[in-house]
Motif scaffolding. Structure first.
Motif, PDB file in Angstrom:
ATOM      1  N   LEU A  33       0.866  -1.146  -0.052  1.00  0.00           N
ATOM      2  CA  LEU A  33       0.095  -0.001   0.056  1.00  0.00           C
ATOM      3  C   LEU A  33       1.033   1.364  -0.018  1.00  0.00           C
ATOM      4  CD1 LEU A  33      -2.634  -0.786   2.643  1.00  0.00           C
ATOM      5  CD2 LEU A  33      -2.938  -1.065   0.246  1.00  0.00           C
ATOM      6  N   TYR A  34       0.418   2.148  -0.628  1.00  0.00           N
ATOM      7  CA  TYR A  34       1.051   3.637  -0.505  1.00  0.00           C
ATOM      8  C   TYR A  34       0.269   4.381   0.020  1.00  0.00           C
ATOM      9  CZ  TYR A  34       3.685   7.835  -2.241  1.00  0.00           C
ATOM     10  OH  TYR A  34       4.090   9.032  -2.125  1.00  0.00           O
ATOM     11  N   GLY A  35       0.592   4.926   1.228  1.00  0.00           N
ATOM     12  CA  GLY A  35      -0.028   5.888   2.129  1.00  0.00           C
ATOM     13  C   GLY A  35       0.846   6.246   3.334  1.00  0.00           C
ATOM     14  N   LYS A  36       0.008   6.719   4.218  1.00  0.00           N
ATOM     15  CA  LYS A  36       0.715   6.989   5.643  1.00  0.00           C
ATOM     16  C   LYS A  36       0.835   5.465   6.235  1.00  0.00           C
ATOM     17  CE  LYS A  36      -0.329   9.315   9.970  1.00  0.00           C
ATOM     18  NZ  LYS A  36      -0.147   8.151  10.886  1.00  0.00           N
ATOM     19  N   MET A  37       2.089   5.394   6.497  1.00  0.00           N
ATOM     20  CA  MET A  37       2.398   4.133   7.095  1.00  0.00           C
ATOM     21  C   MET A  37       1.988   3.994   8.347  1.00  0.00           C
ATOM     22  SD  MET A  37       6.569   3.534   5.534  1.00  0.00           S
ATOM     23  CE  MET A  37       6.704   5.259   4.975  1.00  0.00           C
ATOM     24  N   TRP A  46       4.374   0.533   1.677  1.00  0.00           N
ATOM     25  CA  TRP A  46       4.710  -0.373   2.842  1.00  0.00           C
ATOM     26  C   TRP A  46       4.152  -1.564   2.261  1.00  0.00           C
ATOM     27  CZ3 TRP A  46       0.378  -1.560   5.730  1.00  0.00           C
ATOM     28  CH2 TRP A  46      -0.773  -0.892   5.680  1.00  0.00           C
ATOM     29  N   LEU A  47       4.835  -2.922   3.137  1.00  0.00           N
ATOM     30  CA  LEU A  47       4.320  -4.201   2.638  1.00  0.00           C
ATOM     31  C   LEU A  47       2.884  -4.351   3.550  1.00  0.00           C
ATOM     32  CD1 LEU A  47       4.625  -6.956   1.710  1.00  0.00           C
ATOM     33  CD2 LEU A  47       6.031  -7.562   3.586  1.00  0.00           C
ATOM     34  N   PHE A  48       1.727  -4.732   3.043  1.00  0.00           N
ATOM     35  CA  PHE A  48       0.484  -4.941   3.797  1.00  0.00           C
ATOM     36  C   PHE A  48       0.485  -6.600   4.104  1.00  0.00           C
ATOM     37  CE2 PHE A  48      -4.150  -5.840   3.510  1.00  0.00           C
ATOM     38  CZ  PHE A  48      -4.328  -5.497   4.442  1.00  0.00           C
ATOM     39  N   ALA A  49       0.766  -7.193   3.031  1.00  0.00           N
ATOM     40  CA  ALA A  49       0.603  -8.587   3.230  1.00  0.00           C
ATOM     41  C   ALA A  49       1.897  -9.477   2.402  1.00  0.00           C
ATOM     42  CB  ALA A  49      -0.655  -9.086   2.780  1.00  0.00           C
TER      43      ALA A  49
END
Length: 61
Positions: A33-37, A46-49
């Motif tokens: 995902l790209y956004g606020k970590m 950041w790696l979501f899954a």
């Protein structure tokens, strides 16, 4: 792309948009995902899954 894949991608997209994020699924199946970590004030990818089943578990939990 099968109907199941379209449904799963739609759920991941809806989840990402609800967090005001963009998403990508890599060739190896990781969901980013790209956004606020989480736990940060920084914005970025950041790696979501590690894989799609794990992503669905996190979304449906």
């Amino acid at each position: 792309m099968t109907m199941i894949n379209k449904t799963i991608r739609a759920k991941i997209k809806d989840y990402a948009e609800s967090r005001d994020c963009k998403y990508r699924i890599t060739a190896t199946g990781e969901v980013h995902l790209y956004g606020k970590m989480p736990n940060s004030i920084e914005t970025g990818w950041w790696l979501f899954a590690h894989n799609i089943p794990e992503a669905m578990e996190r979304i449906c939990a």
